[in-house]
Scaffold this motif. Structure first.
Motif, PDB file in Angstrom:
ATOM      1  N   CYS A  59      32.702  54.270  65.513  1.00 25.26           N
ATOM      2  CA  CYS A  59      31.515  53.459  65.759  1.00 25.26           C
ATOM      3  C   CYS A  59      31.613  52.780  67.127  1.00 25.26           C
ATOM      4  CB  CYS A  59      31.367  52.409  64.654  1.00 25.26           C
ATOM      5  SG  CYS A  59      30.000  51.280  64.899  1.00 25.26           S
ATOM      6  N   VAL A 106      31.610  54.373  58.074  1.00 24.36           N
ATOM      7  CA  VAL A 106      31.189  54.698  59.444  1.00 24.36           C
ATOM      8  C   VAL A 106      32.361  55.119  60.310  1.00 24.36           C
ATOM      9  CG1 VAL A 106      29.231  53.147  59.267  1.00 24.36           C
ATOM     10  CG2 VAL A 106      31.351  52.306  60.253  1.00 24.36           C
ATOM     11  N   VAL A 136      25.536  51.933  64.431  1.00 24.08           N
ATOM     12  CA  VAL A 136      25.433  51.517  63.029  1.00 24.08           C
ATOM     13  C   VAL A 136      24.638  50.224  62.917  1.00 24.08           C
ATOM     14  CG1 VAL A 136      26.740  50.812  60.984  1.00 24.08           C
ATOM     15  CG2 VAL A 136      27.625  52.622  62.463  1.00 24.08           C
ATOM     16  N   VAL A 148      22.846  54.794  60.053  1.00 22.21           N
ATOM     17  CA  VAL A 148      23.811  55.372  60.987  1.00 22.21           C
ATOM     18  C   VAL A 148      23.109  56.423  61.836  1.00 22.21           C
ATOM     19  CG1 VAL A 148      25.991  56.597  61.249  1.00 22.21           C
ATOM     20  CG2 VAL A 148      25.682  54.987  59.346  1.00 22.21           C
TER      21      VAL A 148
END
Length: 250
Positions: A43, A39, A21, A16
């Motif tokens: 994202c 995440v 990602v 990350v």
């Protein structure tokens, strides 16, 4: 329960960097549920290359996603692709798409703002990377114009190069006719005759709709017959060939 979901993927393989990602090379057949929890929905870029994905339905949880990389997976179609209003980049190289035209249509319907699309290395994409012996440059150029015609007008980059103004003009003029369906391979059964189905030829070349049947129909009361007397009658008795026929031949 949340902790259990977080364990459905290899945390050590997750990278990350701010809102980007990477989760690659993990043989995942579907997008891990726990990945979303870790995440988050912030994202913007997600790379899931080199897995074994067969479904991408979980992408719907990444509501801000702008870039989705799905290269080298096992996707056969995009039926599980959700509506992605913010997506601008979609890379699908080296998957298992055989019906590349349904994939293009799905991208058009689900990704209205897409700018970059790449489908190289799929069985249905007539690029020379997939099969240099079967495909040539003309095959790919026809496919390319059809793809530009089909995909959203926001498209600026297709496969390995940008979309030019000239390509855009040609796609608008004749792109719809360039959908090509390959003939089936009859080498394994050469004695079996198979009737071509509708759309089995290159529509850019054979753009015709011929039928020997009349284009209008008439009912029983709407006939064009006429009655009359025949002025001449031929019996054949004076035919030159009749003198060689005996009664036994009759």
């Amino acid at each position: 329960m949340a902790g259990h979901k977080d364990q459905d993927f290899n945390r050590s393989a997750l990278t990350v960097l701010h809102d980007r990602v990477w989760y690659t090379g993990q043989r995942a057949e579907k997008i891990p549920v726990g990945l979303v929890g870790v995440v988050g929905c912030d994202c913007v870029s997600l790379d899931l290359s080199y897995n074994e994905l067969k479904s991408v339905s979980a992408v719907k949880n990444f509501t801000r996603l702008e870039e989705l990389i799905l290269d080298n997976n096992e996707l056969k179609d995009l039926k599980t692709l959700p509506y992605m209003s913010q997506l601008t980049t979609l890379s699908l190289n080296n998957n298992k798409f055989s019906d590349i035209y349904s994939v293009l249509q799905r991208i058009k319907e689900r990704c209205p703002k897409v700018v970059y699309v790449s489908l190289l290395g799929n069985p249905g994409c007539p690029d020379q990377l997939t099969d240099p012996n079967l495909n040539d440059e003309d095959d790919y150029e026809r496919y390319r114009l059809y793809a530009i015609y089909t995909l959203p007008k926001t498209l600026k980059f297709l496969d390995s190069r940008p979309v030019t103004c000239q390509e855009r003009i040609e796609a608008e003029n004749r792109g719809r006719y360039l959908k090509t369906v390959k003939l089936p391979d009859r080498s394994s059964s050469p004695d079996i005759f198979e009737t071509p189905t509708v759309g089995e030829f290159d529509e850019g070349i054979f753009n015709v709709s011929y039928t020997p049947l009349p284009r209008t129909t008439r009912g029983p009361q709407d006939h064009k017959g006429a009655y009359g007397k025949c002025r001449y009658r031929y019996s054949g008795k004076n035919s030159e060939g009749n003198r060689f026929i005996s009664n036994n031949d009759l």
